[in-house]
Design a protein around this motif. Sequence first.
Motif, PDB file in Angstrom:
ATOM      1  N   ASN A  67       0.836  -1.196   0.000  1.00 46.08           N
ATOM      2  CA  ASN A  67       0.000   0.000   0.000  1.00 46.08           C
ATOM      3  C   ASN A  67       0.875   1.253   0.000  1.00 46.08           C
ATOM      4  O   ASN A  67       0.612   2.216   0.708  1.00 46.08           O
ATOM      5  CB  ASN A  67      -0.943   0.004   1.192  1.00 46.08           C
ATOM      6  CG  ASN A  67      -2.081   0.978   0.990  1.00 46.08           C
ATOM      7  OD1 ASN A  67      -2.482   1.221  -0.137  1.00 46.08           O
ATOM      8  ND2 ASN A  67      -2.591   1.534   2.062  1.00 46.08           N
ATOM      9  N   ASP A  68       1.939   1.231  -0.768  1.00 44.47           N
ATOM     10  CA  ASP A  68       2.829   2.385  -0.878  1.00 44.47           C
ATOM     11  C   ASP A  68       3.099   2.622  -2.359  1.00 44.47           C
ATOM     12  O   ASP A  68       3.779   1.807  -2.982  1.00 44.47           O
ATOM     13  CB  ASP A  68       4.140   2.106  -0.137  1.00 44.47           C
ATOM     14  CG  ASP A  68       5.113   3.251  -0.265  1.00 44.47           C
ATOM     15  OD1 ASP A  68       4.652   4.396  -0.388  1.00 44.47           O
ATOM     16  OD2 ASP A  68       6.329   3.002  -0.243  1.00 44.47           O
ATOM     17  N   PRO A  69       2.600   3.632  -2.977  1.00 47.13           N
ATOM     18  CA  PRO A  69       1.814   4.730  -2.403  1.00 47.13           C
ATOM     19  C   PRO A  69       0.406   4.271  -2.041  1.00 47.13           C
ATOM     20  O   PRO A  69      -0.089   3.287  -2.586  1.00 47.13           O
ATOM     21  CB  PRO A  69       1.778   5.763  -3.520  1.00 47.13           C
ATOM     22  CG  PRO A  69       1.976   4.980  -4.767  1.00 47.13           C
ATOM     23  CD  PRO A  69       2.836   3.803  -4.396  1.00 47.13           C
ATOM     24  N   PRO A  70      -0.240   5.020  -1.128  1.00 45.74           N
ATOM     25  CA  PRO A  70      -1.580   4.609  -0.672  1.00 45.74           C
ATOM     26  C   PRO A  70      -2.568   4.464  -1.825  1.00 45.74           C
ATOM     27  O   PRO A  70      -2.540   5.214  -2.783  1.00 45.74           O
ATOM     28  CB  PRO A  70      -1.990   5.761   0.246  1.00 45.74           C
ATOM     29  CG  PRO A  70      -0.707   6.354   0.701  1.00 45.74           C
ATOM     30  CD  PRO A  70       0.241   6.209  -0.449  1.00 45.74           C
ATOM     31  N   ARG A  71      -3.411   3.476  -1.735  1.00 52.86           N
ATOM     32  CA  ARG A  71      -4.422   3.215  -2.748  1.00 52.86           C
ATOM     33  C   ARG A  71      -5.688   2.766  -2.037  1.00 52.86           C
ATOM     34  O   ARG A  71      -5.662   2.421  -0.864  1.00 52.86           O
ATOM     35  CB  ARG A  71      -3.949   2.153  -3.738  1.00 52.86           C
ATOM     36  CG  ARG A  71      -3.611   0.871  -3.059  1.00 52.86           C
ATOM     37  CD  ARG A  71      -3.248  -0.242  -4.001  1.00 52.86           C
ATOM     38  NE  ARG A  71      -2.771  -1.356  -3.225  1.00 52.86           N
ATOM     39  CZ  ARG A  71      -3.523  -2.104  -2.440  1.00 52.86           C
ATOM     40  NH1 ARG A  71      -4.783  -1.877  -2.338  1.00 52.86           N
ATOM     41  NH2 ARG A  71      -3.008  -3.084  -1.748  1.00 52.86           N
ATOM     42  N   GLN A  72      -6.792   2.760  -2.764  1.00 54.99           N
ATOM     43  CA  GLN A  72      -8.067   2.339  -2.185  1.00 54.99           C
ATOM     44  C   GLN A  72      -8.082   0.835  -1.985  1.00 54.99           C
ATOM     45  O   GLN A  72      -7.489   0.084  -2.772  1.00 54.99           O
ATOM     46  CB  GLN A  72      -9.211   2.728  -3.095  1.00 54.99           C
ATOM     47  CG  GLN A  72      -9.397   4.214  -3.228  1.00 54.99           C
ATOM     48  CD  GLN A  72     -10.502   4.544  -4.212  1.00 54.99           C
ATOM     49  OE1 GLN A  72     -10.907   3.694  -5.014  1.00 54.99           O
ATOM     50  NE2 GLN A  72     -11.001   5.763  -4.155  1.00 54.99           N
ATOM     51  N   ASP A  73      -8.776   0.396  -0.950  1.00 53.51           N
ATOM     52  CA  ASP A  73      -8.938  -1.045  -0.733  1.00 53.51           C
ATOM     53  C   ASP A  73      -9.679  -1.646  -1.914  1.00 53.51           C
ATOM     54  O   ASP A  73     -10.617  -1.060  -2.445  1.00 53.51           O
ATOM     55  CB  ASP A  73      -9.725  -1.313   0.550  1.00 53.51           C
ATOM     56  CG  ASP A  73      -8.905  -1.008   1.799  1.00 53.51           C
ATOM     57  OD1 ASP A  73      -7.670  -1.014   1.699  1.00 53.51           O
ATOM     58  OD2 ASP A  73      -9.515  -0.773   2.858  1.00 53.51           O
TER      59      ASP A  73
END
Length: 69
Positions: free
Chosen positions: A47-53
């Motif tokens: 999850n790097d970079p942050p993303r939607q579940d």
Amino acid sequence: MNRISRLATTVLVSGGLSAAGLGLAAGTAQAYTYGPFQWCPGQDLPNDPPRQDGSLDWDTRICHTYWFD
């Protein structure tokens, strides 16, 4: 004589613009990528970079090699 000086000016200006264009093209930015990384079943999903579940559509039964852009 006026015609020759116009032609010379046109040639010099176009040559200068061509040289400037080449100089700008040399500094074109490239995307920064890093990796490769490996994910295998049992690990947390990256999850790097942050993303939607749910936006990562992987077969979670096998290992995956991935890169970030």
